[in-house]
Write a protein that holds these residues in place. Structure first.
Motif, PDB file in Angstrom:
ATOM      1  N   ARG A 153      -6.140   4.011  -2.319  1.00  8.99           N
ATOM      2  CA  ARG A 153      -6.870   3.209  -1.324  1.00  8.99           C
ATOM      3  C   ARG A 153      -7.921   4.058  -0.612  1.00  8.99           C
ATOM      4  NH1 ARG A 153      -2.666   1.816   1.821  1.00  8.99           N
ATOM      5  NH2 ARG A 153      -1.866   0.210   0.460  1.00  8.99           N
ATOM      6  N   MET A 209      10.245  -1.987  11.615  1.00 11.97           N
ATOM      7  CA  MET A 209       9.882  -0.652  11.098  1.00 11.97           C
ATOM      8  C   MET A 209      10.213   0.415  12.134  1.00 11.97           C
ATOM      9  SD  MET A 209       8.069  -0.656   8.086  1.00 11.97           S
ATOM     10  CE  MET A 209       7.131  -1.805   7.109  1.00 11.97           C
ATOM     11  N   ASN A 262      -2.527   9.131 -10.406  1.00 13.26           N
ATOM     12  CA  ASN A 262      -1.425   9.849 -11.059  1.00 13.26           C
ATOM     13  C   ASN A 262      -1.903  10.660 -12.258  1.00 13.26           C
ATOM     14  OD1 ASN A 262       0.746   9.227  -9.390  1.00 13.26           O
ATOM     15  ND2 ASN A 262       0.984   7.200 -10.309  1.00 13.26           N
ATOM     16  N   ASP A 289       8.173   9.739   5.786  1.00 10.75           N
ATOM     17  CA  ASP A 289       8.150   9.722   7.259  1.00 10.75           C
ATOM     18  C   ASP A 289       8.746  11.008   7.818  1.00 10.75           C
ATOM     19  OD1 ASP A 289       7.135   7.113   7.052  1.00 10.75           O
ATOM     20  OD2 ASP A 289       9.155   6.270   6.972  1.00 10.75           O
ATOM     21  N   ALA A 331      -3.831   3.489  -8.417  1.00 11.78           N
ATOM     22  CA  ALA A 331      -2.769   4.504  -8.369  1.00 11.78           C
ATOM     23  C   ALA A 331      -2.559   5.171  -9.730  1.00 11.78           C
ATOM     24  CB  ALA A 331      -1.471   3.881  -7.863  1.00 11.78           C
ATOM     25  N   GLY A 346      12.722   2.388  11.805  1.00  6.85           N
ATOM     26  CA  GLY A 346      13.295   3.517  11.079  1.00  6.85           C
ATOM     27  C   GLY A 346      12.289   4.618  10.846  1.00  6.85           C
ATOM     28  N   SER A 347      11.064   4.237  10.488  1.00  8.14           N
ATOM     29  CA  SER A 347      10.095   5.259  10.097  1.00  8.14           C
ATOM     30  C   SER A 347       9.749   6.175  11.268  1.00  8.14           C
ATOM     31  CB  SER A 347       8.832   4.607   9.533  1.00  8.14           C
ATOM     32  OG  SER A 347       8.410   3.611  10.408  1.00  8.14           O
ATOM     33  N   ARG A 385      -0.236  -3.065  10.241  1.00  2.06           N
ATOM     34  CA  ARG A 385      -1.637  -3.114   9.785  1.00  2.06           C
ATOM     35  C   ARG A 385      -2.435  -4.187  10.501  1.00  2.06           C
ATOM     36  NH1 ARG A 385      -0.407  -2.066   3.311  1.00  2.06           N
ATOM     37  NH2 ARG A 385       0.524  -0.036   3.705  1.00  2.06           N
ATOM     38  N   ALA A 415       0.834   7.054   6.084  1.00  2.00           N
ATOM     39  CA  ALA A 415       1.291   5.657   5.970  1.00  2.00           C
ATOM     40  C   ALA A 415       0.229   4.668   6.475  1.00  2.00           C
ATOM     41  CB  ALA A 415       2.624   5.506   6.712  1.00  2.00           C
ATOM     42  N   ASP A 416       0.574   3.826   7.473  1.00  2.00           N
ATOM     43  CA  ASP A 416      -0.390   2.811   7.914  1.00  2.00           C
ATOM     44  C   ASP A 416      -1.608   3.433   8.606  1.00  2.00           C
ATOM     45  OD1 ASP A 416       1.206   0.829   6.848  1.00  2.00           O
ATOM     46  OD2 ASP A 416       2.339   0.557   8.712  1.00  2.00           O
ATOM     47  N   PRO A 472       3.418   6.223  10.676  1.00  4.08           N
ATOM     48  CA  PRO A 472       4.661   5.692  10.114  1.00  4.08           C
ATOM     49  C   PRO A 472       5.072   4.358  10.740  1.00  4.08           C
ATOM     50  CG  PRO A 472       4.866   8.035  10.459  1.00  4.08           C
ATOM     51  CD  PRO A 472       3.554   7.623  11.089  1.00  4.08           C
ATOM     52  N   GLY A 473       5.182   3.352   9.917  1.00  5.68           N
ATOM     53  CA  GLY A 473       5.650   2.032  10.351  1.00  5.68           C
ATOM     54  C   GLY A 473       4.798   1.374  11.416  1.00  5.68           C
ATOM     55  N   HIS A 479       0.694   9.224  -0.469  1.00  7.93           N
ATOM     56  CA  HIS A 479       1.279   9.150  -1.804  1.00  7.93           C
ATOM     57  C   HIS A 479       0.198   8.577  -2.720  1.00  7.93           C
ATOM     58  CE1 HIS A 479       1.854   4.835  -1.169  1.00  7.93           C
ATOM     59  NE2 HIS A 479       2.841   5.011  -0.280  1.00  7.93           N
ATOM     60  N   ALA A 480       0.520   8.435  -4.009  1.00  8.97           N
ATOM     61  CA  ALA A 480      -0.542   8.050  -4.960  1.00  8.97           C
ATOM     62  C   ALA A 480      -1.169   6.700  -4.598  1.00  8.97           C
ATOM     63  CB  ALA A 480       0.018   8.033  -6.376  1.00  8.97           C
ATOM     64  N   GLY A 481      -0.326   5.758  -4.106  1.00  7.12           N
ATOM     65  CA  GLY A 481      -0.859   4.434  -3.745  1.00  7.12           C
ATOM     66  C   GLY A 481      -1.824   4.530  -2.570  1.00  7.12           C
TER      67      GLY A 481
HETATM   68  N1  LIG Z   1      12.659   2.482   7.477  1.00  5.34           N
HETATM   69  C1  LIG Z   1      11.392   2.206   7.691  1.00  5.34           C
HETATM   70  O1  LIG Z   1      10.998   1.685   8.736  1.00  5.34           O
HETATM   71  C2  LIG Z   1      10.411   2.550   6.639  1.00  5.34           C
HETATM   72  C3  LIG Z   1       9.095   2.202   6.851  1.00  5.34           C
HETATM   73  N2  LIG Z   1       8.129   2.546   5.975  1.00  5.34           N
HETATM   74  C4  LIG Z   1       6.764   2.162   6.346  1.00  5.34           C
HETATM   75  O2  LIG Z   1       6.383   1.103   5.523  1.00  5.34           O
HETATM   76  C5  LIG Z   1       4.971   1.015   5.571  1.00  5.34           C
HETATM   77  C6  LIG Z   1       4.429   0.810   4.191  1.00  5.34           C
HETATM   78  O3  LIG Z   1       4.618   1.988   3.407  1.00  5.34           O
HETATM   79  P1  LIG Z   1       4.372   1.994   1.852  1.00  5.34           P
HETATM   80  O4  LIG Z   1       4.467   3.391   1.357  1.00  5.34           O
HETATM   81  O5  LIG Z   1       5.268   0.982   1.197  1.00  5.34           O
HETATM   82  O6  LIG Z   1       2.855   1.515   1.800  1.00  5.34           O
HETATM   83  P2  LIG Z   1       1.839   1.063   0.695  1.00  5.34           P
HETATM   84  O7  LIG Z   1       1.916  -0.398   0.543  1.00  5.34           O
HETATM   85  O8  LIG Z   1       0.550   1.642   1.093  1.00  5.34           O
HETATM   86  O9  LIG Z   1       2.279   1.805  -0.600  1.00  5.34           O
HETATM   87  C7  LIG Z   1       3.181   1.260  -1.484  1.00  5.34           C
HETATM   88  C8  LIG Z   1       2.460   1.089  -2.790  1.00  5.34           C
HETATM   89  O10 LIG Z   1       2.058   2.353  -3.304  1.00  5.34           O
HETATM   90  C9  LIG Z   1       2.596   2.502  -4.581  1.00  5.34           C
HETATM   91  N3  LIG Z   1       2.952   3.888  -4.837  1.00  5.34           N
HETATM   92  C10 LIG Z   1       3.573   4.770  -4.042  1.00  5.34           C
HETATM   93  N4  LIG Z   1       3.730   5.942  -4.660  1.00  5.34           N
HETATM   94  C11 LIG Z   1       3.196   5.785  -5.886  1.00  5.34           C
HETATM   95  C12 LIG Z   1       3.054   6.632  -7.011  1.00  5.34           C
HETATM   96  N5  LIG Z   1       3.485   7.905  -6.986  1.00  5.34           N
HETATM   97  N6  LIG Z   1       2.436   6.163  -8.088  1.00  5.34           N
HETATM   98  C13 LIG Z   1       1.993   4.891  -8.100  1.00  5.34           C
HETATM   99  N7  LIG Z   1       2.095   4.047  -7.093  1.00  5.34           N
HETATM  100  C14 LIG Z   1       2.691   4.486  -5.988  1.00  5.34           C
HETATM  101  C15 LIG Z   1       3.838   1.625  -4.572  1.00  5.34           C
HETATM  102  O11 LIG Z   1       4.223   1.252  -5.835  1.00  5.34           O
HETATM  103  C16 LIG Z   1       3.396   0.454  -3.766  1.00  5.34           C
HETATM  104  O12 LIG Z   1       2.685  -0.464  -4.543  1.00  5.34           O
HETATM  105  C17 LIG Z   1       4.481   2.312   6.228  1.00  5.34           C
HETATM  106  O13 LIG Z   1       4.167   2.073   7.564  1.00  5.34           O
HETATM  107  C18 LIG Z   1       5.676   3.196   6.141  1.00  5.34           C
HETATM  108  O14 LIG Z   1       5.684   4.184   7.138  1.00  5.34           O
HETATM  109  C19 LIG Z   1       8.382   3.338   4.785  1.00  5.34           C
HETATM  110  O15 LIG Z   1       8.074   4.650   5.119  1.00  5.34           O
HETATM  111  C20 LIG Z   1       9.815   3.210   4.314  1.00  5.34           C
HETATM  112  C21 LIG Z   1      10.833   3.310   5.427  1.00  5.34           C
END
Ligand SMILES: NC(=O)C1=CN([C@@H]2O[C@H](COP(=O)(O)OP(=O)(O)OC[C@H]3O[C@@H](n4cnc5c(N)ncnc54)[C@H](O)[C@@H]3O)[C@@H](O)[C@H]2O)[C@@H](O)CC1
Ligand SMILES: Nc1ncnc2c1ncn2[C@@H]1O[C@H](COP(=O)(O)OP(=O)(O)O)[C@@H](O)[C@H]1O
Ligand SMILES: [Mg+2]
Length: 386
Positions: free
Chosen positions: A258, A145, A268, A318, A264, A147-148, A208, A230-231, A204-205, A252-254
């Motif tokens: 939490r 992670m 929404n 991010d 979610a 990238g974030s 957990r 994010a996390d 970000p990234g 975001h909504a997810g």
């Molecule tokens: N290149 C990278 O290193 C990246 C790392 N990332 C990191 O990945 C980790 C996990 O991030 P996540 O955002 O996947 O974490 P989460 O697992 O908390 O959120 C993803 C969940 O939320 C749901 N969700 C998101 N927006 C929604 C909406 N509008 N309506 C309904 N459901 C929604 C998704 O469907 C999914 O189930 C974080 O630390 C984040 O910073 C991400 O930012 C992507 C890029």
């Protein structure tokens, strides 16, 4: 997107003689009349400029209204035009009996901007040095992670900070520092150094696991303006955390689901209620992301008008964290930083979509197009301050 117009100067002279003030009052805004040179060739040139702007817009002169098409000057003294939120480059000339004007609708004008957002832009002093332009730090990253935190800390520099630090786990420090150029990389074991920065973004990234949770709890308790994303939001929802400084939460909504113990789909369907519940539980400023991002504190609330579905792509949140952290570090308060950050992030996304399409847009494009968004907002501020 260009328009041209030619005006016969004797005709303008004749109307000025016949109708005098009445003619000037009908054609020129009070702002223009305050500085208007009444030589017929000048008046004819300004008249031609208005017609040329209307042509560039593809709107009839009468429909647009003479007084809404304003000829003015930018900060460098160059002639330019304005129609509502659109701006134009203008070129005027005259010779013997004719005055001519060419107007070009500025490309960036395709996207109209908010004067309210323009007026929030942090000021840049000509004597500034990097230590005076805001020091931002992003705490995050983990194996897989990178990238974030790269996106967040790079976006903080593009959003105007003089210095941007990335605090990553010690185990990935070497790999990560090889990858960064402008961003300074630090180990999370040196968290005490964070006291010297102006604002922080955490999450970000970052992962957990228990180690990440301990880092989160230490950082969250610091008395510094902070964006939690994010996390970081995951740890906040899971652990009882002590907060000291001003906070902006960017779920975001997810993540919102939490935070407030809902799902979610409910979030929404009840975005405003979700924000209310989040504010009641955590205070601060809440940014509920997605189409029509809501930025809210207990006293203020706006629904953001920029951005597009092309931004629904990994890492764009991010980038937002870095931009908002940068505005906090440059001295805006939490609501202003979140409002301007969300607005600029969306505007950069709109420029990116113009150039790369909604399909081709990736998160790093938002960083690439941030300068274009700043130029557009800066021009709007210069013009609206006149
Ligand atoms: N290149 C990278 O290193 C990246 C790392 N990332 C990191 O990945 C980790 C996990 O991030 P996540 O955002 O996947 O974490 P989460 O697992 O908390 O959120 C993803 C969940 O939320 C749901 N969700 C998101 N927006 C929604 C909406 N509008 N309506 C309904 N459901 C929604 C998704 O469907 C999914 O189930 C974080 O630390 C984040 O910073 C991400 O930012 C992507 C890029
Ligand atoms: N349909 C959409 N319209 C406008 N903006 C969107 C849309 N979908 C996502 N975004 C924006 O993209 C960003 C996505 O953030 P997030 O879900 O945290 O992504 P990531 O964690 O992958 O970086 C948010 O700023 C969100 O408002
Ligand atoms: Mg995210």
């Amino acid at each position: 997107m260009i328009g041209v117009d030619l005006v016969y100067i004797p005709r303008v002279k004749e109307i000025m003689n016949r109708r005098g003030e009445d003619f000037l009052e009908r054609v020129f805004s009070p702002e223009e009349r305050a500085n208007l040179n009444l030589r017929p060739e000048t008046v004819a040139g300004r008249f031609a400029a208005k017609e040329a702007m209307a042509k560039a817009l593809g709107v009839g002169l009468f429909k647009a209204g003479f007084k809404n098409l304003i000829v003015t000057q930018d900060a460098r003294g160059a002639l330019c035009g304005r129609y509502k939120n659109d701006t134009f480059d203008l070129s005027l000339s005259h010779e013997r009996d004719y005055a001519v004007a060419v107007a070009r609708l500025r490309e960036s004008s395709v996207l109209s901007v908010s004067n309210e957002a323009a007026n929030l832009l942090p000021l840049v002093d000509e004597k500034d040095h990097k230590g005076a332009r805001g020091k931002a730090a992003i705490v995050g990253g983990s194996a897989g992670m990178f990238g974030s935190v790269d996106l967040s800390s790079s976006a903080a520099l593009r959003a105007g900070c003089g210095l941007s630090y990335a605090y990553v786990p010690d185990a990935v420090f070497n790999d990560f520092s090889l990858r960064m150029r402008e961003v300074i990389v630090k180990k999370q074991s040196a968290l005490d150094d964070l006291r010297g920065v102006d604002a922080l973004g955490i999450g970000p990234g970052m992962g957990r696991d228990r180690r990440a949770r301990d880092v989160f709890l230490k950082v969250y308790a610091l008395d510094l303006p902070m964006v939690v994303d994010a996390d970081g939001l995951y740890h906040l929802a899971e652990a009882k955390a002590e907060s000291a400084g001003p906070k902006i939460y960017t779920p975001h909504a997810g993540e919102m689901a939490r935070l407030i113990g809902r799902d979610a789909d409910w979030v929404n369907a009840h975005r405003d209620d979700a924000v209310d519940e989040c504010l009641a539980l955590y205070g601060g400023v809440v940014v509920l992301k997605g189409h029509g991002t809501i930025v809210a504190s207990k006293d203020d609330r706006v629904v953001n008008e920029t951005g597009n579905a092309g931004m629904a792509t990994a890492g764009s949140g991010d980038v937002l964290t870095g931009i908002i952290t940068a505005f906090l570090a440059q001295g805006l308060d939490c609501f202003q930083a979140a409002r301007l950050g969300v607005y600029m992030h969306g505007l950069a996304g709109d420029f990116a979509a113009l150039h790369k399409s909604k399909w081709g847009l990736i998160a790093s494009d938002l960083i690439e197009y941030l300068p274009e968004a700043f130029l557009r907002l800066e021009a709007a501020r210069e013009i609206c301050q006149k």
